[in-house]
Write a protein that holds these residues in place. Structure first.
Motif, short mmCIF file in Angstrom:
data_model
loop_
_atom_site.label_atom_id
_atom_site.label_comp_id
_atom_site.label_asym_id
_atom_site.label_seq_id
_atom_site.Cartn_x
_atom_site.Cartn_y
_atom_site.Cartn_z
N ASP A 1 -17.43 25.67 23.64
CA ASP A 1 -17.55 25.38 25.07
C ASP A 1 -17.48 23.87 25.31
OD1 ASP A 1 -17.59 26.73 27.46
OD2 ASP A 1 -19.76 26.79 27.64
N MET A 2 -18.12 23.11 24.45
CA MET A 2 -18.09 21.65 24.58
C MET A 2 -16.65 21.13 24.46
SD MET A 2 -19.49 18.68 24.98
CE MET A 2 -21.26 18.92 24.85
N ALA A 3 -15.91 21.64 23.49
CA ALA A 3 -14.52 21.21 23.31
C ALA A 3 -13.69 21.57 24.54
CB ALA A 3 -13.93 21.85 22.06
N GLY A 4 -13.91 22.78 25.07
CA GLY A 4 -13.18 23.21 26.26
C GLY A 4 -13.45 22.31 27.44
N ALA A 5 -14.72 21.91 27.62
CA ALA A 5 -15.09 21.04 28.72
C ALA A 5 -14.47 19.66 28.57
CB ALA A 5 -16.61 20.92 28.81
N ILE A 6 -14.45 19.14 27.35
CA ILE A 6 -13.87 17.82 27.11
C ILE A 6 -12.39 17.81 27.49
CG2 ILE A 6 -13.16 16.20 25.31
CD1 ILE A 6 -15.83 16.85 23.89
N PHE A 7 -11.65 18.80 27.02
CA PHE A 7 -10.22 18.84 27.33
C PHE A 7 -9.99 19.10 28.81
CE2 PHE A 7 -9.77 19.46 22.71
CZ PHE A 7 -8.84 18.47 22.46
N HIS A 8 -10.87 19.86 29.46
CA HIS A 8 -10.75 20.08 30.90
C HIS A 8 -10.88 18.76 31.65
CE1 HIS A 8 -11.41 21.68 34.93
NE2 HIS A 8 -12.48 20.91 34.99
N LEU A 9 -11.89 17.96 31.32
CA LEU A 9 -12.08 16.68 32.00
C LEU A 9 -10.89 15.75 31.79
CD1 LEU A 9 -15.86 15.99 31.17
CD2 LEU A 9 -14.91 16.78 33.35
N LEU A 10 -10.40 15.72 30.56
CA LEU A 10 -9.25 14.85 30.25
C LEU A 10 -7.98 15.33 30.95
CD1 LEU A 10 -9.86 14.36 26.42
CD2 LEU A 10 -10.08 12.60 28.18
N ASP A 11 -7.73 16.63 30.89
CA ASP A 11 -6.47 17.18 31.43
C ASP A 11 -6.43 17.14 32.95
OD1 ASP A 11 -5.67 17.68 28.85
OD2 ASP A 11 -6.18 19.82 28.89
N THR A 12 -7.59 17.27 33.60
CA THR A 12 -7.62 17.27 35.07
C THR A 12 -7.89 15.89 35.65
OG1 THR A 12 -10.00 17.79 35.14
CG2 THR A 12 -8.45 19.66 35.09
N HIS A 13 -8.08 14.90 34.77
CA HIS A 13 -8.38 13.53 35.21
C HIS A 13 -9.57 13.53 36.17
CE1 HIS A 13 -4.67 12.19 33.30
NE2 HIS A 13 -4.04 13.18 33.94
N ALA A 14 -10.61 14.27 35.78
CA ALA A 14 -11.83 14.32 36.58
C ALA A 14 -12.44 12.92 36.67
CB ALA A 14 -12.83 15.28 35.93
N PRO A 15 -13.25 12.65 37.70
CA PRO A 15 -13.88 11.34 37.82
C PRO A 15 -14.65 10.98 36.55
CG PRO A 15 -14.20 12.60 39.83
CD PRO A 15 -13.59 13.54 38.84
N TYR A 16 -14.54 9.73 36.13
CA TYR A 16 -15.27 9.29 34.94
C TYR A 16 -16.77 9.33 35.22
CZ TYR A 16 -10.76 7.54 33.25
OH TYR A 16 -9.46 7.44 32.84
N GLY A 17 -17.53 9.42 34.14
CA GLY A 17 -18.98 9.43 34.28
C GLY A 17 -19.64 10.40 33.34
N THR A 18 -20.88 10.78 33.65
CA THR A 18 -21.70 11.65 32.81
C THR A 18 -21.71 13.07 33.36
OG1 THR A 18 -23.13 9.80 32.19
CG2 THR A 18 -24.00 12.02 31.84
N TYR A 19 -21.55 14.05 32.46
CA TYR A 19 -21.58 15.46 32.83
C TYR A 19 -22.48 16.23 31.87
CZ TYR A 19 -17.42 14.51 35.68
OH TYR A 19 -16.54 14.01 36.61
N ASN A 20 -23.33 17.07 32.41
CA ASN A 20 -24.10 17.99 31.57
C ASN A 20 -23.20 19.13 31.14
OD1 ASN A 20 -26.47 16.53 31.90
ND2 ASN A 20 -27.17 17.76 33.63
N LEU A 21 -23.32 19.55 29.88
CA LEU A 21 -22.54 20.68 29.42
C LEU A 21 -23.33 21.48 28.40
CD1 LEU A 21 -20.46 22.12 27.26
CD2 LEU A 21 -20.03 22.31 29.70
N THR A 22 -23.82 22.64 28.82
CA THR A 22 -24.41 23.62 27.92
C THR A 22 -23.83 24.96 28.31
OG1 THR A 22 -26.27 24.26 29.34
CG2 THR A 22 -26.58 22.32 27.93
N GLY A 23 -24.23 26.02 27.65
CA GLY A 23 -23.89 27.34 28.14
C GLY A 23 -24.62 27.58 29.45
N SER A 24 -24.07 28.47 30.27
CA SER A 24 -24.74 28.84 31.51
C SER A 24 -25.65 30.04 31.25
CB SER A 24 -23.70 29.19 32.58
OG SER A 24 -22.92 30.30 32.17
#
Length: 217
Positions: free
Chosen positions: A117-140
């Motif tokens: 899930d962490m890897a998926g979130a990282i590539f999502h942020l990079l691929d979508t050019h999401a705003p830079y900054g801090t994001y929480n990422l755990t399972g829901s």
């Protein structure tokens, strides 16, 4: 040095060469008083490990193009809590083994973070050019204790979740002979910000079932 000085050196290179820096952080930067932590909660680490993780976050923040992903209770392919509980479940289930129950702390609360899930979130942020900054990422999903999770793993492995007995953190480490890095009581992270970018973290209990099934072969 790995947690603090390493990210500082990487941040300097990233800043000088306009490189996007991705850094994985930890719930250890918080004191655990809040039941759920947001990205903008002030740092309040309880021990040296948390202090060095917070220092790394601060250093990475100096790189203009950066993503910090804050995790908790990480489960990946190597040695981890779930694999340990599966092994202990097998021992308890073995009539020739003298182990008849295990104790797991029940006064620390959070959600598992699976590395997939962490890897998926990282590539999502990079691929979508999401705003830079801090994001929480755990399972829901539901916030539970370590003992709750251990029971689920035991049940999934051998149907013997009743063999997991709760114990307080203080009792568990009462006879520790080496220093213990204090964990926050509450490690749950608010997932609103990452969700608003279009990434929906998987429910950790569903991922846990798939993970255990895979390990069982």
């Amino acid at each position: 040095k790995a947690n603090a000085q390493g990210p500082a050196l990487l941040a300097r290179v990233a800043k000088d060469h306009h490189i996007t820096l991705v850094h994985v952080s930890s719930d250890y930067v918080f004191d655990g008083i809040q039941e759920e932590h947001s990205e903008d909660e002030p740092f309040a680490p309880l021990g040296v490990y948390g202090q060095t993780k917070a220092a790394g976050d601060i250093a990475v923040g100096n790189a203009p193009e950066h993503y910090i992903l804050r995790s908790s209770w990480v489960i990946g392919e190597g040695h981890n809590f779930v694999k340990t509980m599966m092994m202990l479940s097998d021992k308890v289930a073995d009539p020739e083994d003298k182990l008849d129950q295990v104790t797991v702390v029940d006064d620390q609360y959070g959600r598992l973070t699976f590395t997939s899930d962490m890897a998926g979130a990282i590539f999502h942020l990079l691929d979508t050019h999401a705003p830079y900054g801090t994001y929480n990422l755990t399972g829901s999903g539901t916030v539970k204790s370590w003992a709750d999770i251990a029971r689920e793993v035991f049940d999934l492995t051998n149907g013997n979740g009743s063999k997991v007995k709760p114990i307080s953190t203080e009792q568990y480490f009462a006879n520790a002979t080496s220093p213990v890095s204090p964990r926050p009581t509450n490690s749950a992270l608010d997932l609103t910000k990452i969700t608003e970018t279009g990434y929906t973290p998987a429910n950790w209990e569903e991922t846990l079932k798939t993970y255990v099934e895979k390990e069982l072969g």
